[in-house]
Design an enzyme around this catalytic site. Structure first.
Site, short mmCIF file in Angstrom:
data_model
loop_
_atom_site.label_atom_id
_atom_site.label_comp_id
_atom_site.label_asym_id
_atom_site.label_seq_id
_atom_site.Cartn_x
_atom_site.Cartn_y
_atom_site.Cartn_z
N TRP A 1 39.81 -15.39 -28.91
CA TRP A 1 39.37 -16.60 -29.61
C TRP A 1 39.99 -16.74 -31.00
O TRP A 1 39.89 -17.80 -31.62
CB TRP A 1 37.83 -16.58 -29.75
CG TRP A 1 37.37 -15.35 -30.47
CD1 TRP A 1 36.96 -14.17 -29.90
CD2 TRP A 1 37.34 -15.13 -31.90
NE1 TRP A 1 36.68 -13.23 -30.89
CE2 TRP A 1 36.89 -13.80 -32.12
CE3 TRP A 1 37.64 -15.92 -33.01
CZ2 TRP A 1 36.75 -13.26 -33.40
CZ3 TRP A 1 37.50 -15.38 -34.29
CH2 TRP A 1 37.06 -14.07 -34.47
N GLU B 1 32.88 -14.78 -37.08
CA GLU B 1 34.04 -15.30 -36.36
C GLU B 1 34.41 -16.73 -36.75
O GLU B 1 35.24 -17.35 -36.10
CB GLU B 1 33.77 -15.21 -34.83
CG GLU B 1 33.55 -13.78 -34.35
CD GLU B 1 33.46 -13.63 -32.84
OE1 GLU B 1 33.46 -14.65 -32.12
OE2 GLU B 1 33.37 -12.47 -32.38
N ASP C 1 39.16 -13.04 -15.24
CA ASP C 1 38.49 -13.46 -16.48
C ASP C 1 39.50 -14.03 -17.49
O ASP C 1 39.36 -13.84 -18.69
CB ASP C 1 37.73 -12.26 -17.09
CG ASP C 1 36.77 -12.68 -18.20
OD1 ASP C 1 36.49 -13.89 -18.32
OD2 ASP C 1 36.34 -11.80 -18.98
N GLU D 1 29.81 -15.60 -17.93
CA GLU D 1 29.71 -14.20 -17.49
C GLU D 1 28.31 -13.93 -16.95
O GLU D 1 28.04 -12.90 -16.34
CB GLU D 1 29.99 -13.25 -18.66
CG GLU D 1 31.42 -12.78 -18.76
CD GLU D 1 32.41 -13.89 -19.07
OE1 GLU D 1 32.10 -14.75 -19.90
OE2 GLU D 1 33.49 -13.90 -18.46
N HIS E 1 23.37 -1.30 -25.72
CA HIS E 1 23.00 0.10 -26.00
C HIS E 1 23.77 1.00 -25.04
O HIS E 1 23.44 1.11 -23.88
CB HIS E 1 21.50 0.29 -25.82
CG HIS E 1 20.67 -0.63 -26.66
ND1 HIS E 1 20.51 -0.45 -28.01
CD2 HIS E 1 19.97 -1.75 -26.34
CE1 HIS E 1 19.73 -1.43 -28.48
NE2 HIS E 1 19.41 -2.23 -27.49
N LYS F 1 44.79 -16.28 -22.69
CA LYS F 1 44.31 -14.92 -22.45
C LYS F 1 45.20 -14.21 -21.44
O LYS F 1 45.37 -13.00 -21.48
CB LYS F 1 42.87 -14.97 -21.90
CG LYS F 1 41.80 -14.86 -22.95
CD LYS F 1 40.41 -14.94 -22.33
CE LYS F 1 39.86 -13.58 -21.97
NZ LYS F 1 38.48 -13.67 -21.42
CA CA Z 1 35.21 -14.96 -19.92
#
Ligand code: CA
Length: 706
Positions: free
Chosen positions: A407, A81, A319, A196, A630, A346
């Site tokens: 991002w 990233e 969020d 988070e 997972h 966002k």
């Molecule tokens: Ca966040």
């Protein structure tokens, strides 16, 4: 007639000259030009002045060189990233875990590598992979941050550490560093992630040459019973938090990615993340705006004291971190020249503010938004809609917590006056988990959601007044002065990359299906669609050496989408690993990675006899601790499929989960939160569920009885 013939001869002559020249010299010569800063220049516009590669020749782009020698722990490949920095022919970049690399920018030869040896245990505190979003270089020093919280200054020539500081004030919170250090004058700034998982956000400024802490800005108040407010700014923020706030959850407000700096104004800008947990009614039940979550905050660069703030989402429950990349520019708005700061947030709004005063100048939706019916420019507050209130049940909210934009870096082309912006167009059906208990090292966001397709009569009724629910991405060219889309790409796979614009009239962008594309910056016409076979979500950069212009980009799938590769991404077709790809005109064909070989089907494990209560306990723990990486039922992604484990791994299950046998690779120990009986329950759940699923498949595949 004579004129026509002369023109024809001239064209033929020029054609011969072009053919006679070596490939490198075709197209106008490029003056040597670096990329000295993550966003190239202090204004973070990510616009290159290079024009050797342009709209007429970009189809001739080919590979100049490739670098693959990244530190990989165990067999787990990670998301890429960051973007490189290029200074005086040397390329500096960071990879997963915060490892720093210096390469010869002409050839890709490794000059040095610095591995901070990040503690693999911290992979558990990272919500979204052990990625790094870059490093910073200044005055012969490279500043690199490790996942586990250390900031190191390195000698740019040798990679030798000059100083190293622990930037985490309290390791009981779930801090990690995935963002890049940011240089503001004589200081280097660093934030952290963790909201988070349980964290109290802050940003620290260190002296560039000595590593001495100069100041620290707390983004949210701490527990008043444990300590007095550190600064008057914390006291100001505290007035917006109810007295019944769950201080034990940290509050959130992580500064995990974006920062900016205006040396003339002497201001640094930080983007502050979401509150913790997500639903405000579980975080600060008495209400309040909960400053400075989801805010752009301007600080005095010398002292770290508050100058102004703009809260995009007061009391956020969705969020909607205000952490996406910021761009500085000079724009004429309503007839007046303004020094602005811009953010495609966002939350789906594109904000333009006067960066000296914090005055809100524009706030326009760049995608479909239903959590607010617009933003009041006078008060600066959004008109929050009841449609997105999920305190009494699940609601379909646009955009999703992945953001209408994340991002991924955006770019601004001063010639077109447009911002080039990757956009996720997807809603989420979100609900709160009121029974969520705070547990250290867990996801403590207390909200869950699913992406479309949505089923059920409730969803159909809700969607009647909304656009068709979909999960797709688009590149949009955004006019920040008029507040509208100038053009947009066709629908792209959900993972799309950051952007680069160049004076050649081009926008470059990669996608998760493994293509690097170039668009005409004015029209949006696709001029290049080059297959690399590896997901590209990082932003490309451009530089020139010896009169040759290069385009460089990091590739590799991971991040939050790494747990399960979608069918349309490159990692579902080609083996996924970390790559740095560097292109030039008339380069070589780009090699595709080998095709994916499906992992062999392991024998069905023997049954584990467990009571229903034990299986239910195992499933609950699995969902709390394991399911983030997972997937329940197994999936093909970055991490091992636990529904297809070899016998040897099942035998070592406790040694891995509690003993930390694979801690180095990022499979942390859970001994602090899981007992031996807990781990046995998880194993029993996996094995029993796997046997049940396999029996189902076998039964379905069996031919019908005659
Ligand atoms: Ca966040």
């Amino acid at each position: 007639m004579r004129l026509a013939r002369a023109t024809l001869s001239l064209v033929l002559f020029l054609g011969l000259v072009a053919r006679a020249q070596p490939a490198a010299a075709r197209g106008p010569a490029a003056t040597d030009e670096g990329w000295p800063w993550n966003g190239r220049s202090l204004d973070d516009q990510r616009h290159s002045p290079l024009a050797q590669i342009d709209t007429s020749n970009v189809q001739r782009l080919g590979l100049a060189w490739e670098f693959r020698d990244f530190v990989v722990r165990g067999r787990t490949h990670r998301g890429m990233e960051s973007n490189p920095i290029v200074i005086d022919g040397v390329m500096y970049l960071s990879g997963p875990w915060g490892v720093a690399y210096a390469l010869d920018a002409r050839t890709g030869r490794l000059l040095w590598r610095y591995d901070p040896q990040a503690d693999g245990q911290y992979a558990r505190s990272a919500c979204c992979d052990v990625v790094s979003r870059g490093l910073a270089v200044s005055q012969g020093r490279v500043y690199a941050a490790s996942l586990d919280g250390y900031l190191t200054a390195l000698d740019a020539r040798t990679g030798r550490p000059l100083w190293r500081v622990d930037t985490f004030v309290d390791r009981h919170w779930n801090y990690t560093i995935t963002g890049a250090p940011y240089i503001a004058g004589d200081k280097v700034l660093i934030g952290n992630a963790g909201a988070e998982m349980g964290a109290r956000g802050y940003v620290s400024a260190y002296d560039l040459s000595t590593g001495r802490l100069v100041w620290r800005f707390w983004t949210v108040p701490g527990d008043p019973k444990r300590r007095p407010d550190e600064t008057p700014d914390v006291t100001l923020a505290r007035r917006t938090w109810a007295s019944d706030t769950r201080w034990d959850l940290g509050g959130g407000g992580a500064v995990w990615d974006s920062m900016a700096f205006d040396p003339t104004a002497g201001l640094v800008y930080i983007g502050v993340g979401n509150g913790d947990p997500h639903p405000r009614w579980l975080r600060s039940p008495g209400g309040g705006d909960n400053l400075f979550i989801c805010s752009l905050v301007a600080l005095d660069a010398a002292t770290g004291r508050l100058k102004w703030y703009y809260q995009e989402v007061p009391g956020d429950s969705w969020d909607f971190d205000a952490t996406t990349p910021m761009v500085l520019a000079e724009l004429t708005l309503h007839g007046r020249r303004r020094s602005v700061i811009m953010q495609a947030a966002k939350d789906g709004f594109f904000y333009v503010l006067d960066r000296r005063t914090g005055e809100l100048l524009r706030a326009d939706p760049y995608t479909y938004v239903n959590w607010a019916d617009g933003v009041d420019l006078e008060s600066g507050r959004p008109r929050i809609s009841a449609r997105a209130d999920y305190s009494h049940g699940a609601r379909i909210v646009w955009p999703s917590p992945a953001g209408a934009h994340g991002w991924q870096p955006i770019s601004f082309d001063p010639d077109t006056g447009l911002i080039y912006l990757p956009v996720y167009e997807a809603p989420i059906r979100i609900h709160a988990d009121a029974s969520a208990e705070f547990l250290p090292g867990y996801l403590n966001q207390a909200s869950e959601g699913e992406f479309p397709p949505f089923t059920g009569a409730d969803a159909r009724e809700e969607l009647r007044h909304q656009p068709a629910a979909r999960v797709e991405s688009r590149l949009k060219a955004w006019d920040p002065v008029r507040g509208c889309v100038a053009w947009q790409s066709s629908a792209l796979p959900f993972g799309i990359g950051g952007t680069l614009t160049t004076a050649g009239g081009l926008v470059f962008q990669g996608t998760a299906d493994g293509f690097l594309s170039a668009y005409d910056a004015r029209t949006g016409r696709v001029l290049l669609h080059l297959s690399t076979g590896t997901a590209i979500t990082a932003a490309p950069i451009s530089y020139a050496l010896d009169h040759v212009q290069y385009i460089a980009v990091l590739a590799g799938a991971g991040g939050p989408q790494g747990a399960r590769y979608a069918p349309d991404v490159a990692a579902s077709r080609f083996r996924n690993f970390e790559r740095l790809l560097v292109f030039r005109l008339d380069g070589k064909p780009t090699p595709l990675p080998p095709p994916v070989v499906p992992p062999p089907l392991q024998p069905t494990p023997p049954a584990i006899h467990a009571e229903a209560a034990m299986l239910a306990h195992g499933e609950k723990l699995f969902r709390e601790h394991c399911a983030r990486c997972h997937v329940v039922g197994g999936a093909f992604g970055e991490f091992p499929n636990l529904w297809n484990l070899p016998e040897s791994t099942l035998e070592a299950f406790d040694a891995i989960v509690r003993g930390g046998a694979f801690r180095y690779a990022g499979m942390a120990s859970f001994a602090d939160v899981l007992s031996a009986a807990d781990v046995a329950s998880i194993e029993a759940f996996i094995v029993t569920d796997e046997r049940r699923r396999r029996a189902g498949v076998t039964a379905a595949a069996r031919p019908a009885a005659p």
